[in-house]
Design an enzyme around this catalytic site. Sequence first.
Site, mmCIF file in Angstrom:
data_model
loop_
_atom_site.group_PDB
_atom_site.id
_atom_site.type_symbol
_atom_site.label_atom_id
_atom_site.label_comp_id
_atom_site.label_asym_id
_atom_site.label_seq_id
_atom_site.Cartn_x
_atom_site.Cartn_y
_atom_site.Cartn_z
ATOM 1 N N HIS A 1 -7.089 -8.981 -1.896
ATOM 2 C CA HIS A 1 -5.651 -9.240 -1.678
ATOM 3 C C HIS A 1 -4.785 -8.435 -2.656
ATOM 4 O O HIS A 1 -3.640 -8.793 -2.915
ATOM 5 C CB HIS A 1 -5.333 -10.741 -1.814
ATOM 6 C CG HIS A 1 -6.345 -11.627 -1.169
ATOM 7 N ND1 HIS A 1 -6.342 -11.887 0.190
ATOM 8 C CD2 HIS A 1 -7.415 -12.286 -1.679
ATOM 9 C CE1 HIS A 1 -7.361 -12.684 0.478
ATOM 10 N NE2 HIS A 1 -8.038 -12.930 -0.638
ATOM 11 N N SER B 1 8.032 16.269 -7.811
ATOM 12 C CA SER B 1 9.356 15.826 -7.365
ATOM 13 C C SER B 1 10.383 16.866 -7.770
ATOM 14 O O SER B 1 10.336 17.422 -8.872
ATOM 15 C CB SER B 1 9.714 14.468 -7.990
ATOM 16 O OG SER B 1 11.084 14.165 -7.797
#
Length: 483
Positions: A158, A288
Site C-alpha cells: 500500500h 528541468s
Amino acid sequence: NVKGGERGSVVYRTPLASRYASPEMCFVFSDRYKFRTWRQLWLWLAEAEQTLGLPITDEQIQEMKSNLDNIDFKMAAEEEKQLRHDVMAHVHTFGHCCPKAAAIIHLGATSCYVGDNTDLIILRNAFDLLLPKLARVISRLADFAKERADLPTLGFTHFQPAQLTTVGKRCCLWIQDLCMDLQNLKRVRDDLRFRGVKGTTGTQASFLQLFEGDDQKVEQLDKMVTEKAGFKRAFIITGQTYTRKVDIEVLSVLASLGASVHKICTDIRLLANLKEMEEPFEKQQIGSSAMPYKRNPMRSERCCSLARHLMTLLMDPLQTASVQWFERTLDDSANRRICLAEAFLTADTILNTLQNVSEGLVVYPKVIERRIRQELPFMATESIIMAMVKAGGNRQDCHEKIRVLSQQAAAVVKQEGGDNDLIERIQADAYFSPIHSQLDHLLDPSSFTGRASQQVQRFLEEEVYPLLKPYESVMKVKAELCL
C-alpha cells in the site's frame, strides 16, 4: 518539397515513427515493405500455379522476379486515386513494369490474398524484432537482480513501510512479469497461421475452376504458397479474411506487455522520489528548464506514457472482430492500418527505452540503509520481546513497555521530524538490560529478509536463464535511446 519524415515538416507524421521507434520496426510497417511483399506473394502464387500445370511461362516468372523492387509509387497513387482500390492499383503498376506477366498477375486471387497474407508476414516479422529486445531487457534486469540479491531494502505494501525484502528480490517481481510476456509473445507468434490461397469468400472456388475441378491441386496450391511464405500451416477455414480474433490475440499480449512495463517504470519513478534508485542520467541531460537541480525519470515516464497508449489499443481489434458481418466487411481496414502498426511501434519503443534504463540503473545503498534504520526498530519489536522472554522476562510486561516506548519514538518522528530513537530508549531502560548486548544482532537487516536471496538465485537459474537461452546470440546488443 518538405518531406513528412523531416524535422520541421509541415506534414503530420506519427511521433512513433519520426521520434521514438527503431528504424527496423518502422521499415517492417513501411509502404515499401508492404507492397514489395504483395509482389512477392503474386510471384509465389504464379510459381505454384505454374508448377501445378497452369500455362505460365518461365519468362513471365523471371520478369516478375526482376521487378519485385521496381515499384513506381507515384503511378500506384495515381491509379488508386482513379480506381479507389489499392490492390488493383498495384496490380496495374506491377503489370506496367511486367508487360509479359501482366495477364497472370493475381490470377484467381482476391485482394485479401495479398492484404491479409502480407499482414500476417508483417506480424510475424514484428514479433521477431520484439522478442530479442524483450529478452535483452530481462537479461539486464537479471544481472541487476543477481548483483543485489542480498541488499536489504524496505518493502512496501500500500506504499506503506512493510517487512524488509532485497533490491534483487524486488527486481525479480519485475522480471517474472516480463518472462510471462516473453512466453506469451512467443506463443502468439508461433501460433500465427497463414491465410493462404482461399479466394473471395474462402471457398477456393476460383482456384477450383482454374484447375478444372481438381480438388487435390487446389489443396497443393494452398500448401505450396504457405510453405514459400515460411508458415508451417494455414487456416483451413476463412471468410474473405482470416478471422480478426487473431488481431485480438496479437494486441492482447502486447497490451499485457504494456501493463508490465508500466508497473516496472512506476516503481522506478517512486524509488527515484525516495532517492533509493535512479534511471541513467546523462552528463549533459537537463531535468528541468526552471529547476537545474532536478533529475527527472524521463525515460520511465516515457515508458509509462506509451504503455498506456499500448494498453488502450486492444479495444480496436476487440470491437473490429465483433462487427465483422458474415464473410467480411471493410470497416476493419482503416482501423487495422492504424492499430496494428501503432501497437508494435509502441511496444518497440518502450522495450528500447526500458533496456536503456535497465542497463544503467543506479542504486544508493546509504539512502536505503537510512530508511531501514528509520523503520526497522518498530519491525524488530517482536524479536526483542522473544529475546526478553528467553532471558526470563514476562511477555505481557515486555509488550507494554515496548508499546509505550514505541509511541514515544513515533511521536518524535511524526510530530518533531526527528529520527526513530526507539532503540536508544530501549538501551536506556534498565528493564531491557538482559538483552542490551543482543540488540545489534536483533537489528541486523539481513535477518529480516527471509529467503529473498535464495529465491532470487533459484528463480534466475530455474526459470529465467533457460528462457533466455535461445536469445544468447543477440544479448550483447546495447539499446540506443531515441529522442
